[in-house]
Design an enzyme around this catalytic site. Structure first.
Site, short mmCIF file in Angstrom:
data_model
loop_
_atom_site.label_atom_id
_atom_site.label_comp_id
_atom_site.label_asym_id
_atom_site.label_seq_id
_atom_site.Cartn_x
_atom_site.Cartn_y
_atom_site.Cartn_z
N ASP A 43 -8.53 -9.09 -1.88
CA ASP A 43 -8.07 -7.74 -2.25
C ASP A 43 -7.67 -7.80 -3.72
O ASP A 43 -6.49 -7.78 -4.07
CB ASP A 43 -6.88 -7.36 -1.36
CG ASP A 43 -6.42 -5.93 -1.58
OD1 ASP A 43 -7.05 -5.21 -2.39
OD2 ASP A 43 -5.43 -5.52 -0.96
N GLN A 99 0.83 -1.19 0.00
CA GLN A 99 0.00 0.00 0.00
C GLN A 99 0.87 1.25 0.00
O GLN A 99 1.86 1.33 0.71
CB GLN A 99 -0.93 -0.01 1.22
CG GLN A 99 -2.02 -1.07 1.16
CD GLN A 99 -3.09 -0.75 0.14
OE1 GLN A 99 -3.26 0.39 -0.28
NE2 GLN A 99 -3.85 -1.78 -0.26
N CYS A 101 -10.06 -1.08 -4.36
CA CYS A 101 -9.50 0.23 -4.71
C CYS A 101 -10.30 0.89 -5.83
O CYS A 101 -9.95 1.98 -6.26
CB CYS A 101 -8.04 0.10 -5.11
SG CYS A 101 -7.77 -0.95 -6.56
#
Length: 439
Positions: A368, A271, A395
């Site tokens: 994710d 990240q 995201c």
């Protein structure tokens, strides 16, 4: 007989009333003839002169920049960055908006995508409609958080470092990026020339003092001697294989989250915001509430961030399987979690590896996925495993909404949704959705 090419409208100007924000860092407006404009550097409710940057007579919509603000929004500020604005650097979308307004705009985009693609209101998604700033990022208008720990600089024909203009290969030469983390800025990438390089990526770990530069040479170019303001490891992208190779120093950086150090190798994924990994781990663990003895999947697991956090909480009788497609990321995940006998990491695409495992039921799932989302086939497979709870880290709100609709069709509902502003000044936003089976 060939049709004549459609007439370009680039450079045409329209005076328009700016409508709602749209996904992608722009707002929607319509010309007096009804043409749809996607307008950057504008805010909802403003009256502006918009100059077309892309499109022709037959285009379904036109892209444009607001070049004159006739009636400004109360949320408008002078862009703190001298390189922001129409035709300039494309790295930031909302330099001209107050920080609180940026978060409201992102919230409006999430709400619109949820309704349009999943038929969910914020209440039905268990979301209060807010986008939370990361710790330390709540700054007054005119101040910019220095959050970007990885910056990829493009290099122009004269070897000067800069950033790409919006939807362009042109380089905006800069002397400083306001959103770059201190560990990136202190390297002084912009202060020297990079002859023969196509790009220079700077990485500043937040869990250690590790610094890296990753060089991408132009064909046939030799690597320069890298003499920067701070010690760095140097890697290069191979001309033929496009793989990342170590030149000198470590081929990894050390990051930290959830009281554990993670090795991240060869410019691999971590990240970008210094608070993001910890923020997301806490959100996922609070949503999943792992129990001793639980079995869990960590899909698109990267270097093992969530797998490590779950393994800590399920105890010796639990088990965690991580799946990741990147070879180096798998090596790092196995290294990072080697002291957990209860963790196994498999390499390959989720849609390929998961069926081969012949797992028929699990207690918890965290996924994710990349920006495109997990997709219908993977979602249906996951729903069939009957997990007590699923944590979806996203995201991209459009991909999240599409996948939430697939989960709904497979018998899962959204219990809670949280949104985090982990990309200030840009249109990007991170969400964590917690799902559970419909009773």
């Amino acid at each position: 007989m060939q049709n004549a090419p459609a007439e370009s409208l680039i450079g045409t100007e329209y005076e328009v009333e700016v409508g709602p924000v749209a996904h992608g860092g722009h707002c929607i407006a319509r010309t007096s003839e009804g043409r749809v404009l996607f307008v950057r550097h504008a805010l909802p409710g403003e009256r502006v002169v918009a100059r077309v940057t892309e499109g022709e007579e037959t285009s379904r919509f036109l892209r444009a920049d607001a070049v004159t603000i006739i009636d400004p929004s109360k949320d408008r500020v002078a862009a703190p960055c001298p390189f922001a604005g129409p035709g300039r650097c494309g790295g930031c979308d909302w330099q001209h908006a107050k920080p609180g307004a940026q978060r409201r705009l992102k919230g409006e985009v999430i709400a619109e995508q949820l309704m349009r693609l999943a038929g969910l209101t914020p209440e039905e998604a268990g979301w209060d409609g807010t986008v939370m700033p990361a710790e330390g990022d709540k700054l007054p208008a005119g101040e910019v958080p220095q959050w970007r720990t990885r910056v990829q600089y493009a290099v122009d024909a004269e070897g000067r470092a800069g950033l790409r203009k919006h939807r362009s290969h042109e380089v905006e030469v800069i002397d400083h990026c306001l959103i770059a983390a201190e560990g990136v800025s202190e390297l002084g990438i912009e202060a020297r020339t990079w002859e023969g390089m196509a790009s220079v990526e700077a990485i500043a770990a937040t869990g250690s003092q590790d610094r890296q530069v990753v060089l991408t040479p132009k064909p046939g170019a030799r690597l320069p001697i890298v003499d920067l303001n701070k010690p760095v490891s140097v890697l290069r992208v191979g001309e033929k294989d496009k793989a990342i190779h170590r030149v000198h120093g470590r081929d990894f950086v050390r990051e930290r989250a959830d009281d554990r150090t993670y090795r991240v190798g060869e410019g691999g994924f971590w990240q970008v915001h210094p608070k993001a990994a910890q923020t997301l781990v806490l959100a996922v663990m609070q949503g999943l509430m792992p129990r001793k003895g639980d079995t869990a999947l960590d899909l698109y697991c990267g270097v093992g961030l969530f797998a490590g956090a779950i393994a800590d909480r399920v105890g010796d009788k639990g088990a965690v399987l991580g799946i990741e497609s990147g070879k180096r990321a798998v090596e790092d995940a196995r290294h990072n979690l080697q002291h957990f006998d209860r963790v196994r990491i498999e390499q390959g695409k989720v849609e390929t590896v998961l069926p081969r495992t012949r797992i028929t039921d699990v207690d918890l799932i965290v996924l994710d996925p990349p920006r495109a989302g997990a997709g219908k086939q993977t979602v249906h497979h996951l729903a069939a495993l009957g997990a007590r709870r699923i944590a979806y880290v996203a995201c991209d709100p459009a991909a999240l909404a599409r996948d939430l609709a697939y989960f709904r069709d497979s018998g899962y509902r959204v219990r809670t949704l949280r949104a985090f502003d982990l990309f200030p000044m840009t249109h990007h936003v991170e969400c964590v959705a917690i799902l559970e089976p419909v009773k």
